[in-house]
Design a protein around this motif. Structure first.
Motif, mmCIF file in Angstrom:
data_model
loop_
_atom_site.group_PDB
_atom_site.id
_atom_site.type_symbol
_atom_site.label_atom_id
_atom_site.label_comp_id
_atom_site.label_asym_id
_atom_site.label_seq_id
_atom_site.Cartn_x
_atom_site.Cartn_y
_atom_site.Cartn_z
ATOM 1 N N VAL A 160 -3.373 -6.366 0.127
ATOM 2 C CA VAL A 160 -3.669 -4.982 -0.251
ATOM 3 C C VAL A 160 -3.941 -4.196 1.027
ATOM 4 N N ASP A 161 -3.102 -3.191 1.298
ATOM 5 C CA ASP A 161 -3.149 -2.532 2.611
ATOM 6 C C ASP A 161 -2.953 -1.016 2.507
ATOM 7 N N GLY A 209 0.823 -1.201 0.000
ATOM 8 C CA GLY A 209 0.000 0.000 0.000
ATOM 9 C C GLY A 209 0.851 1.243 0.000
ATOM 10 N N THR A 263 -3.868 1.500 4.321
ATOM 11 C CA THR A 263 -4.480 1.938 5.582
ATOM 12 C C THR A 263 -3.775 3.098 6.271
ATOM 13 N N VAL A 307 -6.665 -8.615 2.749
ATOM 14 C CA VAL A 307 -6.933 -7.193 2.961
ATOM 15 C C VAL A 307 -6.921 -6.893 4.451
ATOM 16 N N TYR A 365 -6.212 -12.880 -2.519
ATOM 17 C CA TYR A 365 -6.036 -11.567 -1.907
ATOM 18 C C TYR A 365 -6.217 -11.632 -0.391
ATOM 19 N N LEU A 417 -16.381 -3.300 0.743
ATOM 20 C CA LEU A 417 -15.574 -4.103 -0.170
ATOM 21 C C LEU A 417 -16.471 -5.024 -0.996
ATOM 22 N N THR A 446 -8.493 0.163 -1.565
ATOM 23 C CA THR A 446 -8.365 -1.289 -1.663
ATOM 24 C C THR A 446 -8.997 -1.780 -2.961
#
Length: 405
Positions: free
Chosen positions: A132-133, A94, A135, A178, A176, A200, A155
């Motif tokens: 996938v981050d 990310g 944040t 998350v 994936y 999401l 995301t």
């Protein structure tokens, strides 16, 4: 990864045994070798979860790009005749989660595009899973957490981009993961957790990606870099919610956790361990250095490697230790830090400098000195790391899982 987790669920219904998949953060070649050796002995799958600091287009601090990293694992697995599943994954992908992006204060657009390119390289490099981050946001005022709506939107953007690239290139299906990066906050309560998953779910549907759903969701389960107590009650609550959506919970920073056996009992799907193995590798080298000094003092070695001094100097000079500085410690004066903290900063900070030329030379000298005396130097270091890994394979109920898959 999707299949393994599904099969683990089926097995749990059959034999009543919950299992948690072990993921090693491969911060050195030694950790890669040790993890494959341990997985082979335990006859269990193993996952490699590598950050963009470790492996990336610019080669990271392991000096490997994505394809080279995959090939390194494959060749070592072939050499050991490893027949268990080996999962290769991005960990914490990310914006600003690569130190360089934060240190140089990259803009969101620049960092986000770099992450997309990294994901493309991971897909074409034969990875199996991407975490996938998105944040954190360094552009926000100090103390302000990123909005969960923004986390969800970013995301979705990253998953959509990766899927478009994967499908256009004809690459195999990607799994994936998350969720939050625990150090920076994020999915910290149940209402936020549910909202994120709802956003999401709707977003993937709206983008024509109904067939894509993360098999793993990172949960805030009590562990971080400086705490070692896993919270089974929170884990059970998160697990219950995640399963409603078809996912399982993944724990990060499981290093040195005092109750690893609670992970499978709580229904945790996976757990990452990383810095602990750097410390194990460091301890193994320090054990070898003691032997080396003994041989030197008895005239059986001509020149010592000075590995301890070289590691110390390399970590301090790198400045990477400043990332983990605590309140009351002087980031401008390493020597002012109390001894036990300095030892920790050196031992855990070694992961950033294992590939430095002077460190590689010192390790080669150390191994050569001892191997000339009949000591299996590398084997001792790998065994030290494997010993740390063994407790997780045991506590996570992974013995002979490969036979049941």
């Amino acid at each position: 990864m999707d299949y393994i987790l599904k099969r683990v669920d089926e097995l749990s219904e059959q034999d009543g045994i919950n299992r948690t998949i072990f993921a090693a953060c491969p911060n050195s070649i030694s950790v890669i070798k040790a993890a494959l050796r341990s997985a082979k002995r335990w006859n269990s799958p193993v996952k490699f979860a590598t950050t963009l600091n470790q492996v990336d287009i610019d080669r990271g601090y392991t000096n490997l790009n994505q394809k080279e990293f995959f090939n390194t694992i494959k060749l070592e697995a072939d050499r050991l005749n490893v027949e268990v599943p080996v999962i290769v994954a991005v960990d914490h992908g990310g914006p600003w989660l690569k130190d360089l992006h934060t240190i140089e204060k990259w803009s969101f657009e620049r960092s986000f595009e770099a992450v997309k390119k990294s994901f493309e390289a991971s897909v074409s490099g034969c990875y199996d899973l991407i975490h996938v981050d998105p944040t954190i946001d360094i552009t926000l005022p100090s103390g302000q957490l990123i909005a969960i709506e923004t986390v969800a939107a970013r995301t979705l953007d990253l998953i959509e981009h990766t899927e478009n690239f994967r499908r256009k290139g004809g690459f195999p299906r990607m799994a994936y993961e998350v969720g939050t990066e625990e150090v920076h906050g994020g999915l910290a309560d149940m209402s936020t957790f549910r909202k994120f998953l709802d956003l999401l779910q709707k977003g993937l549907s709206d983008r024509g990606l109904k067939d894509v759903w993360p098999c793993l969701v990172v949960g805030k389960v009590g562990t971080d870099l400086h705490t070692t107590t896993f919270d089974p009650n929170v884990a059970k609550e998160l697990t219950k919610v995640a399963r409603e959506y078809g996912s399982v919970i993944k724990g990060h920073y499981s290093d040195g956790v005092t109750n690893p056996e609670a992970y499978p009992l709580s229904g945790m799907g996976g757990a990452n361990v990383g810095p602990e193995f750097t410390i194990s590798e460091y301890d193994g080298l320090m054990e070898l250095e003691k032997l080396e000094i003994q041989y030197f003092n008895s005239g059986k070695i001509a020149r010592c490697s000075d590995i301890g001094v070289i590691l110390y100097q390399a970590v301090v000079h790198s400045g990477r230790w400043k990332k983990w500085i605590q309140s009351g410690e002087d980031a401008a004066n390493f020597e002012s830090i109390r001894s036990e903290r300095k030892e920790w900063l050196i031992s855990t900070g070694c992961r950033y400098i294992w590939q430095n030329a002077e460190v590689l030379a010192a390790r080669a000298q150390l191994y050569s000195n001892l191997e000339n005396r009949g000591i299996q130097a590398e084997g001792i270091v790998l065994s030290n790391i494997e010993c740390a890994m063994d407790k997780y394979f045991a506590a996570f109920n992974l013995k002979n899982l490969n036979d049941l898959l």
